[in-house]
Design a protein around this motif. Sequence first.
Motif, mmCIF file in Angstrom:
data_model
loop_
_atom_site.group_PDB
_atom_site.id
_atom_site.type_symbol
_atom_site.label_atom_id
_atom_site.label_comp_id
_atom_site.label_asym_id
_atom_site.label_seq_id
_atom_site.Cartn_x
_atom_site.Cartn_y
_atom_site.Cartn_z
ATOM 1 N N GLU A 83 3.442 1.738 -19.475
ATOM 2 C CA GLU A 83 3.550 0.389 -20.016
ATOM 3 C C GLU A 83 4.538 0.310 -21.178
ATOM 4 O OE1 GLU A 83 -0.214 -0.858 -21.384
ATOM 5 O OE2 GLU A 83 -1.238 -0.654 -19.446
ATOM 6 N N GLN A 84 4.772 1.430 -21.801
ATOM 7 C CA GLN A 84 5.528 1.457 -23.048
ATOM 8 C C GLN A 84 7.035 1.635 -22.816
ATOM 9 O OE1 GLN A 84 4.384 1.146 -26.379
ATOM 10 N NE2 GLN A 84 2.592 0.391 -25.275
ATOM 11 N N PRO A 85 7.839 1.056 -23.705
ATOM 12 C CA PRO A 85 9.294 1.303 -23.634
ATOM 13 C C PRO A 85 9.633 2.669 -24.225
ATOM 14 C CG PRO A 85 8.806 -0.127 -25.480
ATOM 15 C CD PRO A 85 7.494 0.088 -24.770
ATOM 16 N N LEU A 86 8.972 3.679 -23.693
ATOM 17 C CA LEU A 86 9.128 5.048 -24.192
ATOM 18 C C LEU A 86 9.874 5.857 -23.145
ATOM 19 C CD1 LEU A 86 8.153 6.846 -26.649
ATOM 20 C CD2 LEU A 86 6.350 7.645 -25.106
ATOM 21 N N CYS A 117 -7.941 6.768 -22.364
ATOM 22 C CA CYS A 117 -8.081 6.106 -23.662
ATOM 23 C C CYS A 117 -8.408 4.638 -23.426
ATOM 24 C CB CYS A 117 -6.780 6.243 -24.465
ATOM 25 S SG CYS A 117 -6.714 5.227 -25.968
ATOM 26 N N ARG A 118 -9.299 4.110 -24.255
ATOM 27 C CA ARG A 118 -9.540 2.670 -24.268
ATOM 28 C C ARG A 118 -8.910 2.123 -25.541
ATOM 29 N NH1 ARG A 118 -15.294 -0.512 -25.156
ATOM 30 N NH2 ARG A 118 -14.394 -2.622 -25.220
ATOM 31 N N PRO A 119 -7.674 1.625 -25.448
ATOM 32 C CA PRO A 119 -7.031 1.098 -26.650
ATOM 33 C C PRO A 119 -7.857 -0.013 -27.274
ATOM 34 C CG PRO A 119 -5.453 1.316 -24.858
ATOM 35 C CD PRO A 119 -6.811 1.511 -24.267
ATOM 36 N N ALA A 120 -7.835 -0.044 -28.594
ATOM 37 C CA ALA A 120 -8.591 -1.073 -29.316
ATOM 38 C C ALA A 120 -8.208 -2.455 -28.816
ATOM 39 C CB ALA A 120 -8.319 -0.959 -30.806
ATOM 40 N N GLY A 121 -9.234 -3.265 -28.536
ATOM 41 C CA GLY A 121 -8.998 -4.625 -28.078
ATOM 42 C C GLY A 121 -8.983 -4.779 -26.581
ATOM 43 N N GLY A 177 -6.112 5.802 -17.708
ATOM 44 C CA GLY A 177 -5.480 7.108 -17.802
ATOM 45 C C GLY A 177 -4.208 7.030 -18.643
ATOM 46 N N LEU A 178 -3.934 8.107 -19.381
ATOM 47 C CA LEU A 178 -2.760 8.097 -20.262
ATOM 48 C C LEU A 178 -1.466 7.931 -19.481
ATOM 49 C CD1 LEU A 178 -3.300 10.674 -23.129
ATOM 50 C CD2 LEU A 178 -3.752 8.224 -23.067
ATOM 51 N N LYS A 179 -1.382 8.506 -18.279
ATOM 52 C CA LYS A 179 -0.152 8.381 -17.496
ATOM 53 C C LYS A 179 0.174 6.921 -17.246
ATOM 54 C CE LYS A 179 2.034 9.824 -13.166
ATOM 55 N NZ LYS A 179 1.878 10.622 -11.927
ATOM 56 N N LYS A 180 -0.845 6.134 -16.868
ATOM 57 C CA LYS A 180 -0.624 4.713 -16.609
ATOM 58 C C LYS A 180 -0.324 3.958 -17.894
ATOM 59 C CE LYS A 180 -2.636 0.720 -14.240
ATOM 60 N NZ LYS A 180 -1.400 0.531 -13.454
ATOM 61 N N LEU A 181 -1.032 4.291 -18.970
ATOM 62 C CA LEU A 181 -0.805 3.620 -20.245
ATOM 63 C C LEU A 181 0.622 3.848 -20.741
ATOM 64 C CD1 LEU A 181 -4.127 4.279 -22.191
ATOM 65 C CD2 LEU A 181 -3.226 2.045 -21.505
ATOM 66 N N LEU A 222 1.047 4.871 -30.737
ATOM 67 C CA LEU A 222 1.028 3.799 -29.744
ATOM 68 C C LEU A 222 -0.307 3.065 -29.709
ATOM 69 C CD1 LEU A 222 2.804 5.751 -26.865
ATOM 70 C CD2 LEU A 222 3.835 4.157 -28.512
ATOM 71 N N TRP A 223 -1.410 3.826 -29.673
ATOM 72 C CA TRP A 223 -2.734 3.219 -29.601
ATOM 73 C C TRP A 223 -3.722 4.004 -30.451
ATOM 74 C CZ3 TRP A 223 -0.345 4.586 -24.847
ATOM 75 C CH2 TRP A 223 0.216 3.512 -24.135
ATOM 76 N N VAL A 224 -4.714 3.282 -30.969
ATOM 77 C CA VAL A 224 -5.927 3.876 -31.515
ATOM 78 C C VAL A 224 -7.052 3.542 -30.550
ATOM 79 C CG1 VAL A 224 -7.643 3.728 -33.366
ATOM 80 C CG2 VAL A 224 -5.217 3.809 -33.919
#
Length: 461
Positions: free
Chosen positions: A406-409, A389-393, A399-403, A432-434
């Motif tokens: 990053e999150q406090p999930l 995914c390329r999050p907006a901005g 890769g989603l695993k790396k993204l 989380l992201w669009v």
Amino acid sequence: MTDEIQQRLQQVLHSQPSRRWLVGFSGGLDSTVLLHALQSQVGGQAVMAVHVNHGLSANADTWQAHCQAQCQSLGVHWVVEKVQLTGSGAIEERARKARLAVFAKLMDPGDGLLLAHHRQDQAETVLFRLLRGAGVTGLGAMRWSRPFAAGHIKRPLLGVDRAALQAYAERHKLSWVEDESNTDTTFDRNYLRRTILPALRKRWPLADQNLALAAQHCQEADLLLQELAQLDLSTLAERQEPMGVSVALEPLLGLSESRRRNLLRHWLRSRLGETVGAQLLADIQSQLLCGQNGHAQVGNKNLLLGCFQQRLYALSAPLQWQPSAQVAAPEPTIAWQQPEQVLLLPGGDYLQWVDAQADTSRALWGRALARKHMGRNIVVDWRRGGERCRPAGRGHSQGLKKLLQEQPLPIWLRARVPLIYIDNELAAVGDLWVCEAFAAAADEPAANLKWEFPCVTLDAV
């Protein structure tokens, strides 16, 4: 002694008036006396006798007919429920749970449930729990009053000797049934009642009174321990979480070991309704609080505990759904054909689109999807591996695993993150992201995705 029964019943009736009184009515001596005494004080219109037919005895239907006749003679409304005992474990405990389930089903807000336990029952319960290694809470045995279902349970005869009940029944010429299973000493409670307690009374005539008194002392000590636990809990930055609650680890570890165990017992019982034993408390200490395995989880069929980012999580185990990762039987996708409506997911969580301009809970940039895309084919899926995914901005995709790292999930939620595809292209990763191609410009109609879970309220009892 007859006056004692009426006086104790009056205390209950006046201390917490109820719209209606339900009476657990087995037809035995104890409940027969209670029903008769209650009817004599409040009349039959405010009383409902509840008879639970377990079907365990060949005489069960005869007892049911006897109870019906007794209620008709007293002018008391009555209900009978036939139950089948399921599950494993001691038959006495399964029968008790079945009765409580029936009572809970029949109770309306403001109702009171009266049960006919007496002093000997209390003494027996204390001894039974002592032999099972119970702590202060368990040794408090039966409470004379406690919240239950939509109302409350009262035990007005808890301080009354069984001889007083016998005298009352004989004075009023009452008839009752005798359960033949009460003589079967293969049942633990019957063994205590017929073998152990009579021997104790010969040596210590006040055994029943003193065991009941010990229960009162334990109840008082338990209240003090709950107050201490609540004070300790107020220092742990407790917060609500998806499917549970969490507390900060650092102040929890700062408590002495005894206070920590007391706090955990109170916390898990009050928030998730789970009474935990010594083994689970030991597992929490050795596997979660020792700091050696950040991915460890412990629990049972009702409860799951784990640590993440310096917090201890307590979660409802039945809600811990995970999408199938089997290649041969992957989790099926869900077509979101009406995106204006809430979409329920298999684990009990759900998705909902809300107007971005009206949603003040999050920033618009990077979170909002342009509404122009919502008339297309929308499908919900879960991670299969290799998604990007390329999050907006952002300037590039990841890769989603790396993204997700990053999150406090919490790690136990990462596999559950719903992926929103529009015309077979990844458009959003949960809330989380669009993805850049679907993000709304600042001046165009947009919607935020909300991913919500069943919650445990922090004021649960």
